[in-house]
Design a protein around this motif. Structure first.
Motif, PDB file in Angstrom:
ATOM      1  N   ARG A 261       8.854 -13.194 -10.649  1.00  0.00           N
ATOM      2  CA  ARG A 261       7.674 -12.635  -9.596  1.00  0.00           C
ATOM      3  C   ARG A 261       8.474 -11.296  -9.640  1.00  0.00           C
ATOM      4  NH1 ARG A 261       8.204 -14.995  -3.526  1.00  0.00           N
ATOM      5  NH2 ARG A 261       7.925 -13.510  -2.694  1.00  0.00           N
ATOM      6  N   PHE A 262       7.193 -10.613  -9.247  1.00  0.00           N
ATOM      7  CA  PHE A 262       7.601  -8.852  -9.689  1.00  0.00           C
ATOM      8  C   PHE A 262       7.339  -8.469  -8.394  1.00  0.00           C
ATOM      9  CE2 PHE A 262       5.761 -10.164 -13.907  1.00  0.00           C
ATOM     10  CZ  PHE A 262       7.078  -9.679 -14.421  1.00  0.00           C
ATOM     11  N   THR A 263       8.648  -7.690  -7.231  1.00  0.00           N
ATOM     12  CA  THR A 263       8.195  -7.096  -5.908  1.00  0.00           C
ATOM     13  C   THR A 263       7.386  -5.852  -6.754  1.00  0.00           C
ATOM     14  OG1 THR A 263      10.434  -7.895  -5.289  1.00  0.00           O
ATOM     15  CG2 THR A 263       9.105  -5.790  -4.451  1.00  0.00           C
ATOM     16  N   ILE A 264       6.295  -5.099  -5.999  1.00  0.00           N
ATOM     17  CA  ILE A 264       5.699  -4.338  -6.106  1.00  0.00           C
ATOM     18  C   ILE A 264       5.413  -3.530  -5.468  1.00  0.00           C
ATOM     19  CG2 ILE A 264       3.362  -3.393  -6.685  1.00  0.00           C
ATOM     20  CD1 ILE A 264       3.597  -6.760  -8.470  1.00  0.00           C
ATOM     21  N   ARG A 265       5.190  -1.747  -4.961  1.00  0.00           N
ATOM     22  CA  ARG A 265       5.171  -0.940  -4.230  1.00  0.00           C
ATOM     23  C   ARG A 265       3.426  -0.331  -4.563  1.00  0.00           C
ATOM     24  NH1 ARG A 265       9.782   1.522  -2.736  1.00  0.00           N
ATOM     25  NH2 ARG A 265       9.634   0.498  -1.283  1.00  0.00           N
ATOM     26  N   PRO A 266       2.492  -0.565  -3.672  1.00  0.00           N
ATOM     27  CA  PRO A 266       1.306  -0.113  -3.908  1.00  0.00           C
ATOM     28  C   PRO A 266       1.196   1.102  -3.370  1.00  0.00           C
ATOM     29  CG  PRO A 266       1.312  -1.818  -2.573  1.00  0.00           C
ATOM     30  CD  PRO A 266       2.712  -1.667  -2.638  1.00  0.00           C
ATOM     31  N   ARG A 267       0.923   2.033  -4.132  1.00  0.00           N
ATOM     32  CA  ARG A 267       0.198   3.128  -3.106  1.00  0.00           C
ATOM     33  C   ARG A 267      -0.549   3.701  -3.400  1.00  0.00           C
ATOM     34  NH1 ARG A 267       5.685   5.571  -1.957  1.00  0.00           N
ATOM     35  NH2 ARG A 267       6.468   4.756  -3.476  1.00  0.00           N
ATOM     36  N   ALA A 268      -1.652   4.368  -2.397  1.00  0.00           N
ATOM     37  CA  ALA A 268      -2.675   4.900  -2.316  1.00  0.00           C
ATOM     38  C   ALA A 268      -2.893   5.986  -2.689  1.00  0.00           C
ATOM     39  CB  ALA A 268      -3.872   3.612  -0.614  1.00  0.00           C
ATOM     40  N   THR A 269      -4.277   7.074  -3.239  1.00  0.00           N
ATOM     41  CA  THR A 269      -4.027   7.872  -3.072  1.00  0.00           C
ATOM     42  C   THR A 269      -5.654   8.365  -3.120  1.00  0.00           C
ATOM     43  OG1 THR A 269      -4.379   8.324  -5.465  1.00  0.00           O
ATOM     44  CG2 THR A 269      -2.355   8.903  -4.193  1.00  0.00           C
ATOM     45  N   ALA A 270      -6.612   9.430  -3.693  1.00  0.00           N
ATOM     46  CA  ALA A 270      -8.097   9.670  -3.231  1.00  0.00           C
ATOM     47  C   ALA A 270      -8.283   9.021  -4.760  1.00  0.00           C
ATOM     48  CB  ALA A 270      -8.433  11.238  -2.471  1.00  0.00           C
ATOM     49  N   GLU A 271      -7.814   9.265  -5.429  1.00  0.00           N
ATOM     50  CA  GLU A 271      -7.791   8.810  -7.154  1.00  0.00           C
ATOM     51  C   GLU A 271      -8.180   7.499  -7.325  1.00  0.00           C
ATOM     52  OE1 GLU A 271      -5.378  11.137  -6.542  1.00  0.00           O
ATOM     53  OE2 GLU A 271      -7.114  12.437  -6.492  1.00  0.00           O
ATOM     54  N   GLY A 272      -6.591   7.017  -6.649  1.00  0.00           N
ATOM     55  CA  GLY A 272      -6.899   4.627  -6.787  1.00  0.00           C
ATOM     56  C   GLY A 272      -5.250   4.775  -6.389  1.00  0.00           C
ATOM     57  N   LEU A 273      -5.263   4.023  -7.343  1.00  0.00           N
ATOM     58  CA  LEU A 273      -4.142   2.988  -6.143  1.00  0.00           C
ATOM     59  C   LEU A 273      -3.025   2.359  -7.601  1.00  0.00           C
ATOM     60  CD1 LEU A 273      -2.544   1.048  -4.336  1.00  0.00           C
ATOM     61  CD2 LEU A 273      -4.358  -0.866  -5.602  1.00  0.00           C
ATOM     62  N   ASP A 274      -1.634   3.445  -7.607  1.00  0.00           N
ATOM     63  CA  ASP A 274      -1.074   3.066  -8.492  1.00  0.00           C
ATOM     64  C   ASP A 274       0.262   2.012  -8.163  1.00  0.00           C
ATOM     65  OD1 ASP A 274      -1.934   5.269 -10.260  1.00  0.00           O
ATOM     66  OD2 ASP A 274      -0.899   6.233  -8.596  1.00  0.00           O
ATOM     67  N   LEU A 275       0.904   1.131  -8.539  1.00  0.00           N
ATOM     68  CA  LEU A 275       1.212   0.136  -9.014  1.00  0.00           C
ATOM     69  C   LEU A 275       2.712   0.063  -8.832  1.00  0.00           C
ATOM     70  CD1 LEU A 275      -0.746  -2.976  -8.926  1.00  0.00           C
ATOM     71  CD2 LEU A 275      -0.515  -1.218  -7.411  1.00  0.00           C
ATOM     72  N   GLN A 276       3.766   0.251  -8.010  1.00  0.00           N
ATOM     73  CA  GLN A 276       5.389   0.392  -8.713  1.00  0.00           C
ATOM     74  C   GLN A 276       6.166  -0.520  -8.749  1.00  0.00           C
ATOM     75  OE1 GLN A 276       7.421   3.515  -6.114  1.00  0.00           O
ATOM     76  NE2 GLN A 276       9.183   3.169  -6.895  1.00  0.00           N
TER      77      GLN A 276
END
Length: 186
Positions: free
Chosen positions: A107-122
């Motif tokens: 199980r992974f805990t993820i912080r999604p980050r939204a920008t005008a370019e797309g989505l990054d998952l940390q």
């Protein structure tokens, strides 16, 4: 409210329309496309990737993903050229800007980050077999969703300390008509 809209709040609307569409659907949406899959060469990488059910490598692999939502949890059913991989994603109580993804024994805990370019998952945490892993043992995970030539694209890579690459896959998806979107084209 769909999971990513709930977790990202007002930032959700910053995402390109093609990315929003795959994360803002009622009930069920399927998308299909092509991808390239690379598997790590280290003997332990091959064993671990097999235990997690990752697909074999390939240069031009058909991919289909169906996203289903029930009771606030999304199920992602991926089919990589006949090799299936299922995961579940949901919100974390008390942590409104985080989500989890679980598959296999992890199980992974993820912080999604939204920008005008797309989505990054940390990556923010890992639990394996019910036990939290110390940070030095976390995998290195790259997860990105973008838009190229009008198509939703994805780029995912997972590597382990001392072992290297487990799997990397990248490609594109186009929503299928009639699955959660009343047949609208991408």
């Amino acid at each position: 409210m769909p999971l990513y809209r709930r977790v990202l709040g007002g930032d959700f609307d910053r995402l390109p329309p093609e990315v929003r569409r795959l994360h803002d659907h009622p009930g069920r949406l399927c998308a299909a496309g092509r991808c390239r899959i690379e598997r790590g060469g280290h003997p332990l990488a091959r064993v671990i990737a097999g235990l997690f059910g990752f697909p074999p490598g390939g240069e031009d692999v058909a991919v289909r993903v169906c996203f289903s939502t029930a009771r606030g949890v999304e199920t992602w059913d991926r089919d990589f050229g006949g090799h299936r991989l299922r995961s579940r994603q949901g919100g974390l109580p008390g942590q409104p800007d985080l989500l989890y993804e679980s598959f296999g024994p992890s199980r992974f805990t993820i912080r999604p980050r939204a920008t005008a370019e797309g989505l990054d998952l940390q990556l923010c945490g890992v639990v394996l077999l019910g036990l939290p892993l110390p940070r030095p043992f976390w995998p290195e995970i790259r997860g990105r969703e973008r838009v190229e030539t009008g198509r939703f694209t994805f780029d995912v890579a997972i590597a382990l300390p001392l072992i290297g690459l487990l799997i990397a896959y990248s490609g594109f998806l186009l929503p299928e008509a009639g699955t959660g979107d009343k047949g609208r084209a991408a």
